[in-house]
Design a protein around this motif. Sequence first.
Motif, PDB file in Angstrom:
ATOM      1  N   GLU A  12     -17.962  51.442 -19.610  1.00  0.00           N
ATOM      2  CA  GLU A  12     -18.092  52.230 -20.833  1.00  0.00           C
ATOM      3  C   GLU A  12     -19.324  51.804 -21.633  1.00  0.00           C
ATOM      4  O   GLU A  12     -20.050  52.643 -22.165  1.00  0.00           O
ATOM      5  CB  GLU A  12     -16.834  52.108 -21.702  1.00  0.00           C
ATOM      6  N   ALA A  16     -22.634  54.098 -22.512  1.00  0.00           N
ATOM      7  CA  ALA A  16     -23.155  54.255 -23.871  1.00  0.00           C
ATOM      8  C   ALA A  16     -24.631  53.880 -23.928  1.00  0.00           C
ATOM      9  O   ALA A  16     -25.440  54.588 -24.539  1.00  0.00           O
ATOM     10  CB  ALA A  16     -22.346  53.395 -24.846  1.00  0.00           C
ATOM     11  N   GLY A  99     -19.121  53.647 -26.372  1.00  0.00           N
ATOM     12  CA  GLY A  99     -18.406  54.016 -25.152  1.00  0.00           C
ATOM     13  C   GLY A  99     -16.916  53.989 -25.398  1.00  0.00           C
ATOM     14  O   GLY A  99     -16.418  53.096 -26.078  1.00  0.00           O
ATOM     15  N   LYS A 130     -17.893  58.743 -22.457  1.00  0.00           N
ATOM     16  CA  LYS A 130     -16.983  58.138 -21.492  1.00  0.00           C
ATOM     17  C   LYS A 130     -17.774  57.772 -20.248  1.00  0.00           C
ATOM     18  O   LYS A 130     -18.787  58.397 -19.940  1.00  0.00           O
ATOM     19  CB  LYS A 130     -15.861  59.110 -21.125  1.00  0.00           C
ATOM     20  N   ALA A 131     -17.294  56.786 -19.539  1.00  0.00           N
ATOM     21  CA  ALA A 131     -17.920  56.391 -18.285  1.00  0.00           C
ATOM     22  C   ALA A 131     -17.601  57.434 -17.217  1.00  0.00           C
ATOM     23  O   ALA A 131     -16.605  58.157 -17.317  1.00  0.00           O
ATOM     24  CB  ALA A 131     -17.426  55.014 -17.845  1.00  0.00           C
TER      25      ALA A 131
END
Length: 132
Positions: A12, A16, A99, A130-131
């Motif tokens: 995450e 970001a 994130g 979001k990842a």
Amino acid sequence: MAIVVGYVATKEGRAALKRAAEECVLRGTKLVVISSHRGGRDFDADEAARFESELDRIKGVLHEKGLEHEVRQLVRGNDPAEDLISVAEQEKADFIVIGLRRRSPVGKLILGSNAQRILLDASCPVLAVKAD
């Protein structure tokens, strides 16, 4: 003006950072990377060295991309939300990038204390990613 990103060495955090760097390229602005840790007895010399090594790696990547940047490791006893909001205000940030991790339906009710505080208390816009 700058874009402030909260960084933690997770997928995450990497998502970001990636998005914040993309925004900096688009806007031609400085990137300020914040790695905030409360400190205390859980944050020993080994962990500090790991954090420092990770931040050095990030500095190298951002330098290679030619991005104007600043990387700060903050260990002041504050919540990460407090540190991000404070730096964003000092830098007069265009926005903050954070994130978010995926959560269960019940977990969604409690977004995450740091993310929630940043979203609610920041004086500038916040981009939550979001990842993959």
